[in-house]
Motif scaffolding. Structure first.
Motif, PDB file in Angstrom:
ATOM      1  N   PRO A   5     -39.568  -6.574 -15.132  1.00 24.00           N
ATOM      2  CA  PRO A   5     -39.292  -5.389 -14.317  1.00 24.00           C
ATOM      3  C   PRO A   5     -40.262  -4.254 -14.658  1.00 24.00           C
ATOM      4  O   PRO A   5     -40.528  -3.977 -15.834  1.00 24.00           O
ATOM      5  N   GLY A   6     -40.827  -3.676 -13.615  1.00 25.08           N
ATOM      6  CA  GLY A   6     -41.743  -2.553 -13.797  1.00 25.08           C
ATOM      7  C   GLY A   6     -43.209  -2.932 -13.901  1.00 25.08           C
ATOM      8  O   GLY A   6     -44.073  -2.053 -13.876  1.00 25.08           O
ATOM      9  N   ASP A   7     -43.523  -4.232 -14.039  1.00 24.52           N
ATOM     10  CA  ASP A   7     -44.930  -4.633 -14.076  1.00 24.52           C
ATOM     11  C   ASP A   7     -45.610  -4.218 -12.781  1.00 24.52           C
ATOM     12  O   ASP A   7     -45.009  -4.225 -11.713  1.00 24.52           O
ATOM     13  N   ILE A   8     -46.884  -3.887 -12.886  1.00 24.49           N
ATOM     14  CA  ILE A   8     -47.667  -3.455 -11.728  1.00 24.49           C
ATOM     15  C   ILE A   8     -48.475  -4.630 -11.189  1.00 24.49           C
ATOM     16  O   ILE A   8     -49.152  -5.326 -11.939  1.00 24.49           O
ATOM     17  N   VAL A   9     -48.407  -4.814  -9.866  1.00 28.40           N
ATOM     18  CA  VAL A   9     -49.201  -5.817  -9.171  1.00 28.40           C
ATOM     19  C   VAL A   9     -49.982  -5.093  -8.078  1.00 28.40           C
ATOM     20  O   VAL A   9     -49.401  -4.397  -7.251  1.00 28.40           O
ATOM     21  N   LEU A  10     -51.299  -5.241  -8.111  1.00 29.97           N
ATOM     22  CA  LEU A  10     -52.124  -4.697  -7.039  1.00 29.97           C
ATOM     23  C   LEU A  10     -52.318  -5.778  -5.995  1.00 29.97           C
ATOM     24  O   LEU A  10     -52.564  -6.946  -6.327  1.00 29.97           O
ATOM     25  N   THR A  11     -52.196  -5.400  -4.723  1.00 31.00           N
ATOM     26  CA  THR A  11     -52.394  -6.338  -3.624  1.00 31.00           C
ATOM     27  C   THR A  11     -53.302  -5.712  -2.588  1.00 31.00           C
ATOM     28  O   THR A  11     -53.404  -4.488  -2.483  1.00 31.00           O
ATOM     29  N   GLU A  12     -53.917  -6.562  -1.813  1.00 31.35           N
ATOM     30  CA  GLU A  12     -54.684  -6.084  -0.667  1.00 31.35           C
ATOM     31  C   GLU A  12     -53.699  -5.468   0.324  1.00 31.35           C
ATOM     32  O   GLU A  12     -52.550  -5.899   0.419  1.00 31.35           O
ATOM     33  N   ASN A  13     -54.134  -4.459   1.025  1.00 23.48           N
ATOM     34  CA  ASN A  13     -53.278  -3.795   1.996  1.00 23.48           C
ATOM     35  C   ASN A  13     -53.880  -3.996   3.382  1.00 23.48           C
ATOM     36  O   ASN A  13     -54.975  -3.503   3.628  1.00 23.48           O
ATOM     37  N   PRO A  14     -53.241  -4.781   4.271  1.00 19.85           N
ATOM     38  CA  PRO A  14     -51.910  -5.366   4.165  1.00 19.85           C
ATOM     39  C   PRO A  14     -51.938  -6.662   3.356  1.00 19.85           C
ATOM     40  O   PRO A  14     -52.999  -7.249   3.149  1.00 19.85           O
ATOM     41  N   ALA A  15     -50.761  -7.103   2.919  1.00 24.84           N
ATOM     42  CA  ALA A  15     -50.640  -8.318   2.118  1.00 24.84           C
ATOM     43  C   ALA A  15     -49.602  -9.248   2.729  1.00 24.84           C
ATOM     44  O   ALA A  15     -48.781  -8.840   3.560  1.00 24.84           O
ATOM     45  N   TYR A  16     -49.633 -10.467   2.293  1.00 26.53           N
ATOM     46  CA  TYR A  16     -48.722 -11.512   2.747  1.00 26.53           C
ATOM     47  C   TYR A  16     -47.285 -11.124   2.402  1.00 26.53           C
ATOM     48  O   TYR A  16     -46.950 -10.894   1.234  1.00 26.53           O
ATOM     49  N   VAL A  33     -54.017  -1.872  -2.298  1.00 27.78           N
ATOM     50  CA  VAL A  33     -55.403  -1.429  -2.417  1.00 27.78           C
ATOM     51  C   VAL A  33     -55.987  -1.434  -1.005  1.00 27.78           C
ATOM     52  O   VAL A  33     -55.854  -2.414  -0.274  1.00 27.78           O
ATOM     53  N   GLU A  34     -56.585  -0.343  -0.634  1.00 27.07           N
ATOM     54  CA  GLU A  34     -57.158  -0.239   0.708  1.00 27.07           C
ATOM     55  C   GLU A  34     -58.246  -1.294   0.895  1.00 27.07           C
ATOM     56  O   GLU A  34     -58.938  -1.674  -0.053  1.00 27.07           O
ATOM     57  N   SER A  35     -58.354  -1.771   2.120  1.00 25.32           N
ATOM     58  CA  SER A  35     -59.343  -2.793   2.410  1.00 25.32           C
ATOM     59  C   SER A  35     -59.942  -2.582   3.791  1.00 25.32           C
ATOM     60  O   SER A  35     -59.411  -1.815   4.594  1.00 25.32           O
ATOM     61  N   ASP A  36     -61.036  -3.266   4.021  1.00 31.29           N
ATOM     62  CA  ASP A  36     -61.664  -3.252   5.333  1.00 31.29           C
ATOM     63  C   ASP A  36     -61.951  -4.695   5.731  1.00 31.29           C
ATOM     64  O   ASP A  36     -61.407  -5.624   5.107  1.00 31.29           O
ATOM     65  N   GLU A  37     -62.801  -4.901   6.708  1.00 29.28           N
ATOM     66  CA  GLU A  37     -63.060  -6.261   7.182  1.00 29.28           C
ATOM     67  C   GLU A  37     -63.767  -7.139   6.158  1.00 29.28           C
ATOM     68  O   GLU A  37     -63.852  -8.351   6.327  1.00 29.28           O
ATOM     69  N   HIS A  38     -64.264  -6.555   5.065  1.00 30.12           N
ATOM     70  CA  HIS A  38     -64.968  -7.312   4.030  1.00 30.12           C
ATOM     71  C   HIS A  38     -64.115  -7.604   2.802  1.00 30.12           C
ATOM     72  O   HIS A  38     -64.555  -8.289   1.899  1.00 30.12           O
ATOM     73  N   GLY A  39     -62.912  -7.039   2.732  1.00 30.84           N
ATOM     74  CA  GLY A  39     -62.035  -7.249   1.573  1.00 30.84           C
ATOM     75  C   GLY A  39     -61.599  -5.932   0.957  1.00 30.84           C
ATOM     76  O   GLY A  39     -61.723  -4.865   1.567  1.00 30.84           O
ATOM     77  N   MET A  40     -61.059  -6.005  -0.261  1.00 28.31           N
ATOM     78  CA  MET A  40     -60.610  -4.794  -0.961  1.00 28.31           C
ATOM     79  C   MET A  40     -61.785  -3.840  -1.154  1.00 28.31           C
ATOM     80  O   MET A  40     -62.910  -4.272  -1.438  1.00 28.31           O
ATOM     81  N   LEU A  41     -61.495  -2.545  -1.014  1.00 28.34           N
ATOM     82  CA  LEU A  41     -62.538  -1.544  -1.242  1.00 28.34           C
ATOM     83  C   LEU A  41     -62.721  -1.399  -2.751  1.00 28.34           C
ATOM     84  O   LEU A  41     -61.788  -1.022  -3.468  1.00 28.34           O
ATOM     85  N   GLU A  46     -60.978  -0.147  -8.290  1.00 27.84           N
ATOM     86  CA  GLU A  46     -61.317   0.322  -9.637  1.00 27.84           C
ATOM     87  C   GLU A  46     -60.454   1.514 -10.047  1.00 27.84           C
ATOM     88  O   GLU A  46     -59.948   1.573 -11.166  1.00 27.84           O
ATOM     89  N   ALA A  47     -60.269   2.446  -9.127  1.00 29.38           N
ATOM     90  CA  ALA A  47     -59.447   3.624  -9.432  1.00 29.38           C
ATOM     91  C   ALA A  47     -58.005   3.213  -9.750  1.00 29.38           C
ATOM     92  O   ALA A  47     -57.393   3.746 -10.683  1.00 29.38           O
ATOM     93  N   LYS A  48     -57.471   2.264  -9.006  1.00 31.26           N
ATOM     94  CA  LYS A  48     -56.082   1.841  -9.229  1.00 31.26           C
ATOM     95  C   LYS A  48     -55.938   0.994 -10.491  1.00 31.26           C
ATOM     96  O   LYS A  48     -54.916   1.059 -11.164  1.00 31.26           O
TER      97      LYS A  48
END
Length: 89
Positions: A5-16, A33-41, A46-48
């Motif tokens: 509980p409380g662990d952080i998971v970063l995902t592409e936005n949007p995610a499955y 994590v914000e993304s565009d047509e090429h993948g995660m920004l 890095e900031a997150k």
């Protein structure tokens, strides 16, 4: 078994959606994590990483569900080369 509980998971936005539901069922805190047509920004990722120090980063770089996009080769390489990723790999 992987998350507490409380662990952080970063995902592409949007995610499955099903992946999000699994993470949340283990009471992990999911951060997009914000993304565009090429993948995660890379800069947002890095900031997150620096801010949240996630337990894992969930990515689907080939035909990601729900958008079906495919990450560019350059973006894939950047994901692996970023200095911030060294402390969690």
């Amino acid at each position: 078994m992987f998350f507490n509980p409380g662990d952080i998971v970063l995902t592409e936005n949007p995610a499955y959606l099903a992946a999000l539901q699994v993470f949340e069922s283990y009471e992990a805190h999911v951060i997009g994590v914000e993304s565009d047509e090429h993948g995660m920004l890379p800069d947002d990722l890095e900031a997150k990483i620096k801010r949240y120090r996630p337990k894992c980063i969930y990515v689907v770089p080939t035909f990601s569900n729900q958008t079906g996009k495919v990450w560019s080769p350059e973006r894939r390489k950047l994901l692996l080369k970023r200095n911030s990723l060294k402390h969690i790999m």
